[in-house]
Write a protein that holds these residues in place. Structure first.
Motif, PDB file in Angstrom:
ATOM      1  N   THR A   1      11.036   6.115   3.780  1.00 31.50           N
ATOM      2  CA  THR A   1       9.629   5.782   3.538  1.00 31.50           C
ATOM      3  C   THR A   1       8.814   6.317   4.714  1.00 31.50           C
ATOM      4  OG1 THR A   1       9.751   3.713   4.777  1.00 31.50           O
ATOM      5  CG2 THR A   1      10.255   3.571   2.421  1.00 31.50           C
ATOM      6  N   ASP A   2       7.487   6.237   4.579  1.00 30.31           N
ATOM      7  CA  ASP A   2       6.622   6.618   5.710  1.00 30.31           C
ATOM      8  C   ASP A   2       6.972   5.813   6.948  1.00 30.31           C
ATOM      9  OD1 ASP A   2       5.341   8.256   3.991  1.00 30.31           O
ATOM     10  OD2 ASP A   2       3.497   7.049   3.838  1.00 30.31           O
TER      11      ASP A   2
ATOM     12  N   HIS B   1      -3.727   2.566  -3.821  1.00 36.09           N
ATOM     13  CA  HIS B   1      -2.532   2.381  -4.664  1.00 36.09           C
ATOM     14  C   HIS B   1      -2.889   1.579  -5.920  1.00 36.09           C
ATOM     15  CE1 HIS B   1       1.578   2.490  -5.798  1.00 36.09           C
ATOM     16  NE2 HIS B   1       1.767   1.186  -5.692  1.00 36.09           N
TER      17      HIS B   1
ATOM     18  N   ALA C   1       0.826  -1.216   0.000  1.00 44.08           N
ATOM     19  CA  ALA C   1       0.000   0.000   0.000  1.00 44.08           C
ATOM     20  C   ALA C   1       0.854   1.258   0.000  1.00 44.08           C
ATOM     21  CB  ALA C   1      -0.921  -0.001   1.217  1.00 44.08           C
ATOM     22  N   ARG C   2       2.065   1.143   0.506  1.00 41.41           N
ATOM     23  CA  ARG C   2       2.927   2.324   0.626  1.00 41.41           C
ATOM     24  C   ARG C   2       4.390   1.892   0.639  1.00 41.41           C
ATOM     25  NH1 ARG C   2       0.211   1.456   5.186  1.00 41.41           N
ATOM     26  NH2 ARG C   2      -1.239   3.173   4.917  1.00 41.41           N
ATOM     27  N   GLY C   3       5.272   2.870   0.643  1.00 42.92           N
ATOM     28  CA  GLY C   3       6.695   2.608   0.863  1.00 42.92           C
ATOM     29  C   GLY C   3       7.336   1.738  -0.208  1.00 42.92           C
TER      30      GLY C   3
ATOM     31  N   ALA D   1      -5.776   1.699   1.894  1.00 43.16           N
ATOM     32  CA  ALA D   1      -4.560   2.211   1.247  1.00 43.16           C
ATOM     33  C   ALA D   1      -4.152   1.312   0.078  1.00 43.16           C
ATOM     34  CB  ALA D   1      -3.424   2.322   2.267  1.00 43.16           C
TER      35      ALA D   1
ATOM     36  N   ASP E   1      -2.255  -5.561   1.351  1.00 45.09           N
ATOM     37  CA  ASP E   1      -1.788  -4.909   2.575  1.00 45.09           C
ATOM     38  C   ASP E   1      -2.830  -5.163   3.656  1.00 45.09           C
ATOM     39  OD1 ASP E   1       0.469  -2.409   2.856  1.00 45.09           O
ATOM     40  OD2 ASP E   1      -1.037  -2.533   4.471  1.00 45.09           O
TER      41      ASP E   1
ATOM     42  N   ALA F   1       4.924  -0.430  -2.326  1.00 43.40           N
ATOM     43  CA  ALA F   1       4.163   0.311  -3.336  1.00 43.40           C
ATOM     44  C   ALA F   1       5.038   0.625  -4.551  1.00 43.40           C
ATOM     45  CB  ALA F   1       3.613   1.604  -2.728  1.00 43.40           C
ATOM     46  N   GLU F   2       6.261   1.040  -4.289  1.00 41.96           N
ATOM     47  CA  GLU F   2       7.171   1.377  -5.394  1.00 41.96           C
ATOM     48  C   GLU F   2       7.555   0.117  -6.182  1.00 41.96           C
ATOM     49  OE1 GLU F   2       7.760   4.446  -6.119  1.00 41.96           O
ATOM     50  OE2 GLU F   2       9.292   4.203  -7.666  1.00 41.96           O
TER      51      GLU F   2
END
Ligand SMILES: NC(=O)c1ccc[n+]([C@@H]2O[C@H](COP(=O)([O-])OP(=O)(O)OC[C@H]3O[C@@H](n4cnc5c(N)ncnc54)[C@H](O)[C@@H]3O)[C@@H](O)[C@H]2O)c1
Length: 250
Positions: A190-191, A47, A16-18, A43, A38, A21-22
């Protein structure tokens, strides 16, 4: 170099992030079909929508990697949407730092379960599907912390455990056409790290110890995942790739 990832189906946990996600985005840019998954379902959906908006093929599945029923539902969703699973990136993870005498059993279990049991359950769910296709790539996201960090006995143990997990499975699954490798990232902005207490101190310390002279970014890890997931990396298994800007034990 052609990575040969077009039409491959990739599950990236914690995407979902970080870094996850990338990595999902980078694999999508190589033409892979992506399962964004996730524990944070909203989130993950956001994404996934961003990937779809950029013209990529993706679905979102809310799943906790420590729950077998969630993980089996995740694998089934990938097969239902895209017809199989070829790439698994075991990325979900987090820190719960404390010195040994203050480290709670709950924080030990949370970190070890998410990192190690999560990788076990996800790999167990997809390996038979990869074996059926005689082609699979498992990439486990460890950490430079597998070498040991004070205040991270739980995280260091779990991330070191991933190396043993990968080594065993590389031996077990090679005949099925499945490679199993590990990436050990250094400090990646990252977050996840920005919300750590003492973030600025940790960041400055990491930068001072990094020979390449900059902090890592999620794309540094995503690029390494794409390589290890690729056709080109078919003779690499049981390996650990350090993506740390040259920083190792301290
Ligand atoms: N950022 C770094 O400096 C760094 C360095 C080395 C290793 N890593 C590793 O890389 C991975 C990603 O780190 P990040 O910095 O992008 O973290 P992040 O916190 O930005 O993202 C991690 C994601 O994992 C998800 N997640 C947590 N528990 C989960 C569970 N049980 N099931 C499914 N999803 C879950 C979170 O909701 C989150 O979206 C982690 O395994 C981390 O340990 C990060």
């Amino acid at each position: 170099m052609q990575l040969g990832l077009k039409d491959r189906v990739a599950i990236v946990t914690g995407s979902a992030r970080g870094i996850g996600a990338e990595t999902a985005l980078a694999l999508a840019e190589e033409g892979a079909c992506i399962v964004v998954t996730d524990i944070d379902g909203d989130a993950a959906a956001a994404h996934c929508a961003a990937l779809q908006g950029a013209g990529h093929r993706a679905i979102a599945v809310a799943a906790d990697v420590t729950r077998q029923a969630d993980v089996e539902r995740l694998a089934q969703a990938a097969v239902a949407a895209f017809g199989g699973v070829h790439v698994l990136v075991n990325n979900a993870g987090f820190v719960r730092d404390a010195r040994l005498t203050r480290l709670s059993e709950a924080d030990w279990d949370a970190v070890v379960d998410t990192v190690l049991k999560g990788a076990f359950l996800c790999t167990q769910a997809v390996a038979p599907r990869m074996a059926a296709a005689k082609w699979g790539r498992v990439v486990n996201i460890s950490s430079r912390a597998h070498l040991g960090n004070p205040g991270q006995a739980n995280y260091s143990a779990a991330k070191a455990g991933l190396l043993g997990f990968s080594a065993a499975l590389a031996l077990e699954l090679g005949r099925d056409g499945i490679t199993v490798n590990t990436i050990a990232p250094g400090f990646i902005e990252t977050d996840g790290v920005r919300k750590l207490p003492h973030y600025a101190k940790i960041r400055d310390n990491a930068l001072a110890r990094t020979p390449i002279g900059r902090l890592g970014v999620p794309r540094d890890i995503a690029a390494a995942v794409c390589f290890l997931a690729s056709e080109a990396a078919g003779y690499i298994t049981g390996a650990t790739l350090h993506v740390t800007g040259g920083r190792y034990a301290t």
